[in-house]
Motif scaffolding. Structure first.
Motif, mmCIF file in Angstrom:
data_model
loop_
_atom_site.group_PDB
_atom_site.id
_atom_site.type_symbol
_atom_site.label_atom_id
_atom_site.label_comp_id
_atom_site.label_asym_id
_atom_site.label_seq_id
_atom_site.Cartn_x
_atom_site.Cartn_y
_atom_site.Cartn_z
ATOM 1 N N ALA A 37 -13.442 -16.891 -93.950
ATOM 2 C CA ALA A 37 -13.554 -15.524 -95.041
ATOM 3 C C ALA A 37 -13.862 -14.217 -94.293
ATOM 4 O O ALA A 37 -13.253 -13.238 -94.625
ATOM 5 N N ARG A 38 -14.637 -14.445 -93.168
ATOM 6 C CA ARG A 38 -14.978 -13.092 -92.223
ATOM 7 C C ARG A 38 -13.568 -12.953 -91.716
ATOM 8 O O ARG A 38 -13.297 -11.540 -91.560
ATOM 9 N N ASP A 39 -12.835 -13.807 -90.852
ATOM 10 C CA ASP A 39 -11.410 -13.627 -90.332
ATOM 11 C C ASP A 39 -10.530 -12.780 -91.611
ATOM 12 O O ASP A 39 -9.929 -11.885 -91.137
ATOM 13 N N TRP A 40 -10.819 -13.362 -92.652
ATOM 14 C CA TRP A 40 -9.757 -12.925 -93.736
ATOM 15 C C TRP A 40 -10.279 -11.331 -93.991
ATOM 16 O O TRP A 40 -9.288 -10.517 -94.156
ATOM 17 N N ALA A 41 -11.140 -11.051 -94.158
ATOM 18 C CA ALA A 41 -11.975 -9.704 -94.584
ATOM 19 C C ALA A 41 -11.602 -8.609 -93.351
ATOM 20 O O ALA A 41 -11.430 -7.565 -93.485
ATOM 21 N N ARG A 42 -11.691 -9.386 -92.216
ATOM 22 C CA ARG A 42 -11.276 -8.387 -91.044
ATOM 23 C C ARG A 42 -9.738 -8.113 -90.589
ATOM 24 O O ARG A 42 -9.204 -7.570 -89.812
ATOM 25 N N GLY A 43 -9.110 -9.212 -91.443
ATOM 26 C CA GLY A 43 -7.594 -8.920 -91.311
ATOM 27 C C GLY A 43 -6.734 -9.733 -90.425
ATOM 28 O O GLY A 43 -5.598 -9.848 -90.081
ATOM 29 N N SER A 44 -7.672 -10.803 -89.684
ATOM 30 C CA SER A 44 -7.244 -11.569 -88.863
ATOM 31 C C SER A 44 -7.180 -12.915 -89.243
ATOM 32 O O SER A 44 -6.749 -14.138 -88.535
ATOM 33 N N LEU A 90 -20.890 -13.596 -99.653
ATOM 34 C CA LEU A 90 -21.504 -14.833 -100.281
ATOM 35 C C LEU A 90 -21.426 -16.327 -99.698
ATOM 36 O O LEU A 90 -22.556 -16.731 -99.509
ATOM 37 N N ALA A 91 -20.312 -16.531 -98.864
ATOM 38 C CA ALA A 91 -20.312 -17.758 -98.272
ATOM 39 C C ALA A 91 -21.390 -17.733 -97.081
ATOM 40 O O ALA A 91 -21.903 -18.686 -96.649
ATOM 41 N N GLN A 92 -21.573 -16.474 -96.547
ATOM 42 C CA GLN A 92 -22.721 -16.518 -95.484
ATOM 43 C C GLN A 92 -24.136 -16.721 -95.833
ATOM 44 O O GLN A 92 -24.686 -17.472 -95.147
#
Length: 913
Positions: A37-44, A90-92
């Protein structure tokens, strides 16, 4: 997918480690969701990977209270709306709460970001309040029709009943069906209570083929065990898996009739569902509090806080002699004040006597009996060596014959010397390549009994004494052993030394192979009318006078009407549970215990210290509490730790060149593995194979015990053990000529595994570099060293026989002997002689006589079993083995003096007497 998850889904079905890996894999998969999800949020990254990871998680999340439906719904909504940042946040939060277990204390962990910010303080929540100790947290399974509505409504009502003065806090886990309930208690170790509403479904609506396959292979499928009353059938099934759980039934029927149903024996309380929500809440708290209570430890804590003046022989009590000293104050600072405040030699004033307990020690022992499935439990504060001797003295009279594994712990041999019992040694199968023995085949035990019967001496056979599991992890099929022996002699006593296996009570897969688990199953079978039919059918097939060979080839069924079930189990509680060193328990399930209770107490008086350590007693009390409340999860984690080590060592491209953890195919010959099981990670091995092995095989392996071969790296066991302890702070237990024994337990973590793997990799790197720099000479030297350790191994010597002087009343075909007389005859110096091991006189005596008779026990470490016992005739095989031994520690042998022998003329005098 991460490696852990890939390993959990082979095409052949769930892998052997799937069940044990779920708690650890669950935390890993939440961290993975956060990372994606973090990668998704960063665009990667991309949304599809997040959706797949979340779908994987939700397949098991309904079986855990946290994060709960609210947070899962919030995640679903954010994923659906493309809110990548919200998903990552939220996942974090959820993954960190699961990893740190903060959700057990922080109410905000249960809320979405928005709700947590707006929520007022909740004094009835799990949140800690200033000045208040953290309250224990557990989860309650609620099985109800329409779990998303009715069960959730009931859980909300129970949550509203919380009070700040409640000693504990719990959350509900709602499920709608029989199958879901079974899965929940299997997968969620935090569940401590179960509430059943009538009307729930039979099968789960989930598409969980892997989990259903697991249930079917474990014999826990709803279709296999459900009866006409689904709630009572479920209660009985849950007790088969986790007997420690409290079960409550909420019924809309006539609860009086339900409570009076014999099948409701496994239900702690039956309540009328319309009116009893508060009563249920109080019952649940009381039930867990009952297991939490530690009678002796609780009273010891109170005693320590009292201003007591001591005028008894224990100066260290209260700590004044320590803390006022200029010279030993550091001991007090190291151990702390409480250990001295809790010391006393008194047995009154809130304490109790271990020798004749009538108060809180007696109550603590009774609670341990409940927990371990025994009729009686005795606490022992000087180790299981003492527990074993107590059993021998209490039950064995001089001249009684005891069928004994020659390779068992020395306490059994010494126990028979003290009691005067005559050992009839039966040999375990050898594992010559690793300089160790396995376990004793059932055929050998049956043959010994049948030989005694043929000679008319079966009446003198009193006990079968075996080690389960062995030091190296071999587990008997205890039920089969006892049933077939009882078919030959229905009043045999069984002593199972389970020093290393006490934790197994808390695993549904290992429990049936414990002494108490097997005794419970035999007892239930005896009470089933079908048992008599099975016995009589076999008798008809065998005929009136079956041959010994026919009996050896038949899986014998005992006559349930004649069985006297007498089972004793000794546990080194300190070896696998949270007890202090030398803490042991002696478990009894003996239908005739009343007739031997007096002499049993005499054995306690003989062997137990009159100054037992209070802290050891308290730790036994606390160990029982811990295992009843969290043992299921702790044992599952210990098994997973061991499986992780097996997989990582044996599959690592570098480590596996020099080290290997032995599998069942190395440790158990094929004829004793009827299931065909080879190892936990053999391709194609799945839960069905593993569970069938646990159910059917004559021997299987304790997964927590790992034999790591180090000889292929050029190390002998003793050398490698010292290297790991001195250079890397890693401690092992047992060693053999070319291996060390690793044991995982409830204390180990995944960090321990990581450290072990890193160290093994470092050692392998050193070997590789040494070979590269040393060239051909280095390679030849290593090859020669490996050959000496792995191929040039001495044959293991079997027990020979007792000298005729000590077989004055023995049979012609059985080899029991009067070891006690031989032991004490060696007390007379004039009756003994010494021969240096390498003396030509030894070889001459072997060739021409007279026979050499051992005067004492000789026990080399390793392998750690007596290769000579008092009265045994020493053979060439034993001498050859002794001469090839390269170990430093040999109990009972002084190299400077040589072998201590009973003089032949002295032995003849014994015959004449």
């Amino acid at each position: 997918m991460n490696k852990r998850h890939q390993a959990s889904q082979p095409a052949a079905g769930p892998s052997a480690d799937h069940f044990f890996s779920i708690p650890g894999a669950r935390a890993d998969n939440w961290r993975r969701l956060h990372s994606l999800a973090r990668d998704w949020a960063r665009g990667s990254g991309d949304a599809e990977a997040v959706r797949e990871a979340f779908a994987l998680l939700t397949s098991v999340e309904d079986f855990f209270a946290y994060p709960g439906r609210t947070l899962l719904a919030a995640l679903t909504k954010r994923i659906g709306s493309g809110d990548a940042a919200g998903v990552a946040s939220l996942a974090q939060r959820i993954s960190e709460a699961i990893l740190t277990r903060s959700y057990k204390e922080e109410a905000n962990d249960w809320e979405t970001d928005e709700a947590a910010a707006d929520a007022p303080p909740d004094l009835g929540s799990t949140t800690m309040t200033p000045g208040r100790a953290r309250r224990p947290y557990f989860e309650m399974l609620v099985v109800a029709p329409g779990a998303a509505t009715r069960a959730e409504h009931m859980i909300a009502g129970l949550r509203a009943l919380r009070r700040p003065e409640d000693a504990m806090v719990y959350e509900g886990v709602p499920v709608p069906s029989f199958e879901d309930a079974i899965l929940a208690v299997v997968l969620n170790p935090a569940i401590a209570a179960v509430t059943l509403y009538e009307g729930f479904d039979h099968r789960t609506a989930k598409d969980v083929p892997i989990l259903r396959s697991f249930l079917a292979s474990a014999g826990l499928d709803a279709a296999q065990i459900a009866g006409d009353d689904l709630p009572l059938s479920l209660a009985n099934a849950i007790k088969r898996i986790r007997p420690e759980l409290d079960i409550y039934l909420l019924s809309d029927r006539q609860v009086e009739h339900v409570a009076g149903d014999p099948r409701a024996a496994n239900v702690r309380r039956v309540l009328y569902s319309v009116e009893e929500l508060l009563e249920l809440h109080l019952c649940v708290l009381e039930g867990v509090a009952d297991r939490f209570r530690t009678p002796f430890f609780d009273n010891l804590k109170k005693y320590a806080m009292r201003p007591i003046s001591t005028f008894h022989a224990l100066p260290i009590a209260r700590g004044k002699s320590v803390f006022k000293s200029d010279w030993i104050r550091d001991m007090g600072e190291f151990y702390g004040l409480n250990i001295f405040l809790a010391e006393s030699s008194a047995t009154t004033g809130g304490l109790d006597s271990l020798l004749e307990p009538t108060g809180n020690i007696k109550e603590a022992q009774d609670m341990a009996a409940r927990a371990f499935g025994a009729d009686h439990v005795f606490f022992v504060t000087n180790g299981t060596s003492t527990s074993n001797k107590m059993v021998h003295q209490a039950l064995i009279a001089p001249g009684d014959i005891v069928l004994l594994d020659r390779n068992c712990h020395k306490s059994h041999h010494y126990g028979l010397v003290l009691a005067g019992g005559q050992p009839l040694y039966i040999e375990a199968y050898p594992m010559t390549a690793y300089s160790m023995y396995g376990a004793v085949p059932l055929a050998s035990i049956k043959k010994a009994l049948l030989d005694l019967k043929a000679e008319g001496r079966l009446d003198r056979a009193k006990m079968v004494d075996l080690t389960n599991c062995t030091f190296d992890g071999h587990i008997y099929n205890t039920r089969r052993v006892m049933e077939e022996c009882l078919a030959i002699k229905p009043d045999l006593i069984f002593l199972w030394d389970e020093a290393w296996f006490g934790f197994a009570r808390w695993s549904p897969f290992l429990r049936p192979r414990t002494a108490m688990g097997a005794a419970e199953a035999i007892e239930a079978w005896m009470n089933d009318p079908a048992s008599v039919e099975a016995y009589e059918r076999q008798q008809k097939e065998l005929g009136a006078d079956p041959s010994a060979e026919a009996l050896l080839q038949t899986r014998l069924i005992p006559d349930p009407r004649k069985i006297r079930l007498r089972v004793y189990q000794t546990n080194s509680t300190h070896k696998s549970m949270s007890a202090l060193r030398q803490g042991s328990m002696l478990l009894v399930k003996d239908i005739d215990f009343a007739s031997v209770e007096a002499q049993f107490h005499e054995a306690v008086f003989t062997h137990a210290s009159t100054s037992p350590n209070q802290q050891i007693i308290a730790s036994l009390d606390v160990a029982r509490r811990q295992m009843e409340l969290e043992g299921y999860g702790l044992v599952a984690n210990a098994i997973q730790i061991a499986l992780d080590i097996r997989r990582e060592v044996n599959s690592h491209p570098v480590i596996s060149k020099y080290f290997r953890v032995l599998g069942a195919d190395d440790m158990v010959p094929a004829e004793y593995r009827e299931s065909g099981f080879t190892d936990f990670f053999t391709p194609g091995t799945n839960w069905e194979t593993q569970v069938r092995s646990m159910h059917e095989d004559e021997f299987c392996l304790d997964p927590t015990r790992m034999t790591l071969v180090c000889g292929t790296a050029g190390f002998d066991g003793t050398q490698f053990k010292k290297l790991m302890a001195d250079a890397y702070d890693i401690q092992f237990n047992k060693t053999s000529r070319n291996s060390v024994l690793l044991q995982s337990n409830i204390n180990n973590t995944r960090s321990d595994v990581a450290h072990l793997i890193r160290v093994l990799l470092e050692i392998c790197g050193q070997i590789d570099r040494g070979l590269a720099s040393g060239g051909e000479n280095a390679r030849k030297a290593l090859a020669a060293r490996v050959k000496s350790l792995m191929e040039d191994v001495p044959d293991l010597p079997n027990f020979s026989h007792f000298h005729e002087a000590f077989r004055w009343d023995a049979g012609k075909t059985t080899w029991e002997g009067d070891m006690r007389s031989a032991f004490y005859s060696a007390y007379y110096a004039e009756g003994c002689e010494y021969l240096p091991l390498d003396s030509p006189d030894v070889d001459a005596r072997l060739e021409k006589g007279p026979e050499m008779i051992s005067a004492n026990f000789v026990i080399p470490y390793p392998p750690g079993f007596p290769i000579m016992v008092p009265g045994q005739v020493i053979t060439k095989e034993t001498i050859d083995f002794m001469r090839k031994l390269d170990v430093k520690e040999i109990h009972g042998f002084e190299r400077a003096k040589g072998l201590k022998l009973i003089r032949p003329d002295h032995a003849k005098d014994h015959i004449r007497k």
